[in-house]
Design a protein around this motif. Structure first.
Motif, PDB file in Angstrom:
ATOM      1  N   LYS A  79       0.785  -1.231   0.000  1.00 35.67           N
ATOM      2  CA  LYS A  79       0.000   0.000   0.000  1.00 35.67           C
ATOM      3  C   LYS A  79       0.818   1.282   0.000  1.00 35.67           C
ATOM      4  N   VAL A  80       2.164   1.182   0.106  1.00 38.17           N
ATOM      5  CA  VAL A  80       2.997   2.389   0.149  1.00 38.17           C
ATOM      6  C   VAL A  80       3.744   2.524  -1.173  1.00 38.17           C
ATOM      7  N   VAL A  81       3.583   3.692  -1.812  1.00 38.68           N
ATOM      8  CA  VAL A  81       4.109   3.902  -3.159  1.00 38.68           C
ATOM      9  C   VAL A  81       5.265   4.892  -3.139  1.00 38.68           C
ATOM     10  N   TYR A  82       6.370   4.512  -3.754  1.00 39.45           N
ATOM     11  CA  TYR A  82       7.487   5.419  -4.014  1.00 39.45           C
ATOM     12  C   TYR A  82       7.537   5.641  -5.523  1.00 39.45           C
ATOM     13  N   PHE A  83       7.326   6.852  -5.980  1.00 41.26           N
ATOM     14  CA  PHE A  83       7.337   7.119  -7.414  1.00 41.26           C
ATOM     15  C   PHE A  83       8.756   7.404  -7.902  1.00 41.26           C
ATOM     16  N   MET A 136       7.708  -1.404 -10.895  1.00 45.28           N
ATOM     17  CA  MET A 136       6.922  -1.239 -12.125  1.00 45.28           C
ATOM     18  C   MET A 136       7.382  -0.001 -12.884  1.00 45.28           C
ATOM     19  N   ALA A 137       7.077   0.053 -14.160  1.00 47.89           N
ATOM     20  CA  ALA A 137       7.369   1.208 -15.023  1.00 47.89           C
ATOM     21  C   ALA A 137       6.727   0.908 -16.382  1.00 47.89           C
ATOM     22  N   VAL A 196       6.322  -0.312  -4.904  1.00 52.19           N
ATOM     23  CA  VAL A 196       5.213  -0.422  -3.961  1.00 52.19           C
ATOM     24  C   VAL A 196       5.568  -1.501  -2.942  1.00 52.19           C
ATOM     25  N   THR A 197       5.412  -1.172  -1.676  1.00 54.54           N
ATOM     26  CA  THR A 197       5.777  -2.121  -0.627  1.00 54.54           C
ATOM     27  C   THR A 197       4.835  -1.982   0.559  1.00 54.54           C
ATOM     28  N   THR A 198       5.171  -2.668   1.625  1.00 55.81           N
ATOM     29  CA  THR A 198       4.330  -2.663   2.831  1.00 55.81           C
ATOM     30  C   THR A 198       4.742  -1.506   3.742  1.00 55.81           C
ATOM     31  N   PRO A 199       3.845  -1.071   4.622  1.00 54.72           N
ATOM     32  CA  PRO A 199       4.214  -0.013   5.570  1.00 54.72           C
ATOM     33  C   PRO A 199       5.424  -0.380   6.421  1.00 54.72           C
ATOM     34  N   GLU A 200       5.538  -1.651   6.802  1.00 58.65           N
ATOM     35  CA  GLU A 200       6.657  -2.073   7.650  1.00 58.65           C
ATOM     36  C   GLU A 200       7.989  -1.891   6.942  1.00 58.65           C
ATOM     37  N   ASN A 209      13.007  12.421  -4.419  1.00 61.39           N
ATOM     38  CA  ASN A 209      13.108  12.247  -5.867  1.00 61.39           C
ATOM     39  C   ASN A 209      12.498  13.484  -6.519  1.00 61.39           C
ATOM     40  N   THR A 210      13.304  14.264  -7.210  1.00 57.53           N
ATOM     41  CA  THR A 210      12.828  15.540  -7.746  1.00 57.53           C
ATOM     42  C   THR A 210      11.646  15.375  -8.676  1.00 57.53           C
ATOM     43  N   PHE A 211      11.749  14.439  -9.614  1.00 60.16           N
ATOM     44  CA  PHE A 211      10.693  14.300 -10.619  1.00 60.16           C
ATOM     45  C   PHE A 211       9.724  13.161 -10.336  1.00 60.16           C
ATOM     46  N   GLY A 212      10.092  12.236  -9.460  1.00 60.92           N
ATOM     47  CA  GLY A 212       9.207  11.112  -9.168  1.00 60.92           C
ATOM     48  C   GLY A 212       7.882  11.581  -8.595  1.00 60.92           C
ATOM     49  N   GLY A 213       6.778  11.215  -9.224  1.00 55.97           N
ATOM     50  CA  GLY A 213       5.463  11.616  -8.746  1.00 55.97           C
ATOM     51  C   GLY A 213       5.095  13.040  -9.094  1.00 55.97           C
TER      52      GLY A 213
END
Length: 498
Positions: free
Chosen positions: A147-151, A334-335, A348-352, A364-368
């Motif tokens: 549920k946790v997303v890093y763009f 993913m991409a 995408v990973t878990t909160p833990e 990340n300057t441009f991520g998201g």
């Protein structure tokens, strides 16, 4: 060279192509591409010759091009590409498995224009609506606690971050990938990518180990019931119902990697593609991924699924490739199809697990950024609204059946495999020896298909696998045209070599 002649195509759509299934010594009529009402703009830009000069003088010299006379693409529309001379091509490679819902899909274009006129960029130290709306929508597509997303901006960047995250979380540096895998070409990832053709002679890959690739066609084990695919190998299989001896043997090889290459009973991460992409659409034995995940977790490691090529419905039966293996990873990367060609990626990973990235500053300057999130969100909407996943399944089944017919007809087709619209056809000198078809022979067939308006990918360690990963908007009529072109290219090649 023996050629097996199979049954004729029994399909009303063959009338559209004006081609018959005939013995290879006969010449068929030139296949006709399905009609399309779209009219490309007249090209007025840099000349072909000047582009070649600029490329040689000013672009990365490592960049390679397809074909003896590279195609200079001017415009795209759904499953079709147009060159600067106005020729139309059916795109079966989708910008290296990147165009998911279609070139310049109108809904994606509209969402992009709308965001362009509002806000291109602001750093994520401020709030902006698009990243929050998209993160919630994307997380809703993943199962369990993912549920946790890093763009990010690309698949390589996503895999870089995932490896870094796994090492921080487990406290173990050593990690494992599979031979024949491709996870990116950055210096950090050359250790994960286990193909010598993509690796430079520089220090890289510290703490990364590779296990045997469970390839049921070229590997030492595997038979005619191993794959989750309509395309199976010709090698006999004596496994009992619900069992797979090949899977067990490849798992033992993975266990050996742990025994002899890793710190005792410790593991950082295990990286795996649901189907190997660059490696030539290699599918693993049924049950292998599930049992491998169990084994990894018993050693304290985290399981990372690289969905850069397999995600977003491309395999047809499931939204994510890992779901077809009955597993839920700890981290997903993913991409590519995520942005339908726009540069965007994610981890995408878990909160833990996500908590470990709070031990130091991470940014990340441009991520998201607002623009990429608007594009990615619209891609999800199109997949849902136009039932793209279901279409990938239906058309993919139709496609692989036609490719299997080619396998029956021609001794130079050694293997057909894949799911949905991620398919591969491995070319050989003959089925019995399985000797890879030579580069010049592959190139001759490949060039011919291009000249008839069909763009195919190539892959596999020997470069002898035709990679078929089109935009997921293709139709059965496009499949008929593709198969007719490939058949004619085979016939032309075999007529020449005899």
């Amino acid at each position: 060279m023996a050629v097996q002649i199979g049954r004729s195509m029994n399909n009303s759509r063959s009338l559209l192509m004006q081609v018959r299934c005939v013995p290879w010594r006969c010449m068929s009529a030139l296949p006709q591409m399905p009609p399309c009402d779209f009219k490309p703009d007249t090209y007025t830009g840099i000349s072909y010759e000047r582009a070649q000069e600029v490329r040689k003088a000013h672009l990365n010299p490592a960049l390679f091009t397809f074909y003896k006379k590279p195609v200079m693409i001017h415009q795209g529309h759904m499953q079709y590409l147009y060159d600067t001379e106005g020729h139309r091509y059916l795109d079966l490679f989708a910008g290296i498995v990147t165009i998911s819902v279609g070139h310049c899909h109108p809904k994606v274009v509209e969402a992009t224009h709308k965001q362009l006129n509002k806000l291109w960029h602001t750093t994520n130290i401020y709030l902006h609506p698009t990243i929050h709306e998209y993160a919630e929508k994307l997380a809703g597509k993943l199962p369990g606690d993912l549920k946790v997303v890093y763009f990010t901006n690309s698949g390589s960047e996503s895999n870089d971050l995932a490896l870094h995250m796994a090492r921080l979380y487990t406290g173990v540096y050593d990690s494992v990938s599979l031979r024949n895998a491709y996870h990116g070409a950055s210096p950090y990832l050359m250790g994960l990518t286990a193909l010598s053709t993509w690796r430079y002679n520089t220090p890289t890959g510290f703490g990364i180990h590779q296990s045997m690739c469970p390839d049921v066609y070229r590997g030492p084990w595997g038979g005619s019931h191993c794959r989750d695919s309509l395309g199976q190998t010709d090698r006999p299989c004596s496994c009992a119902e619900g069992q797979c001896e090949a899977k067990d043997k490849y798992l033992e090889q993975l266990m050996d990697t742990f025994r002899f290459s890793m710190p005792k009973d410790k593991l950082g991460a295990f990286f795996i593609e649901s189907i190997q992409g660059v490696g030539g659409t290699v599918q693993f034995p049924k049950g292998f991924v599930k049992d491998a995940f169990d084994l990894v977790r018993s050693k304290g490691g985290v399981c990372i699924s690289d969905e850069v090529q397999c995600g977003f419905g491309r395999l047809g039966t499931h939204y994510w490739g890992f779901e077809s293996h009955g597993v839920v990873p700890d981290i997903v990367t993913m991409a590519k199809g995520m942005g339908n060609g726009f540069p965007i990626g994610a981890v995408v990973t878990t909160p833990e697990i996500a908590k470990v990235m709070g031990n130091a500053l991470h940014f990340n300057t441009f991520g998201g950024n607002p623009l990429s999130c608007a594009v990615g969100s619209s891609v999800i909407d199109v997949i849902d609204e136009e039932h793209i996943q279901e279409k990938a399944n239906r058309v993919g089944i139709y496609f692989i059946k036609q490719l299997l017919q080619l396998k029956d007809e021609y001794d130079i087709v050694g293997d057909v495999r894949g799911k949905g619209l991620m398919l591969g056809m491995e070319m050989v000198t003959d089925k019995k020896s399985k000797e890879p078809m030579s580069g010049p022979a592959i190139a001759e067939i490949w060039e011919n298909t291009k000249n008839m308006g069909l763009l195919l990918g190539k892959g596999g360690f020997f470069g002898n696998v035709f990679r078929i990963k089109p935009p997921m908007c293709i139709t059965e009529e496009d499949v008929d045209f593709s198969v007719a072109v490939i058949r004619k290219a085979f016939n032309d090649y075999l007529n020449k070599v005899q």
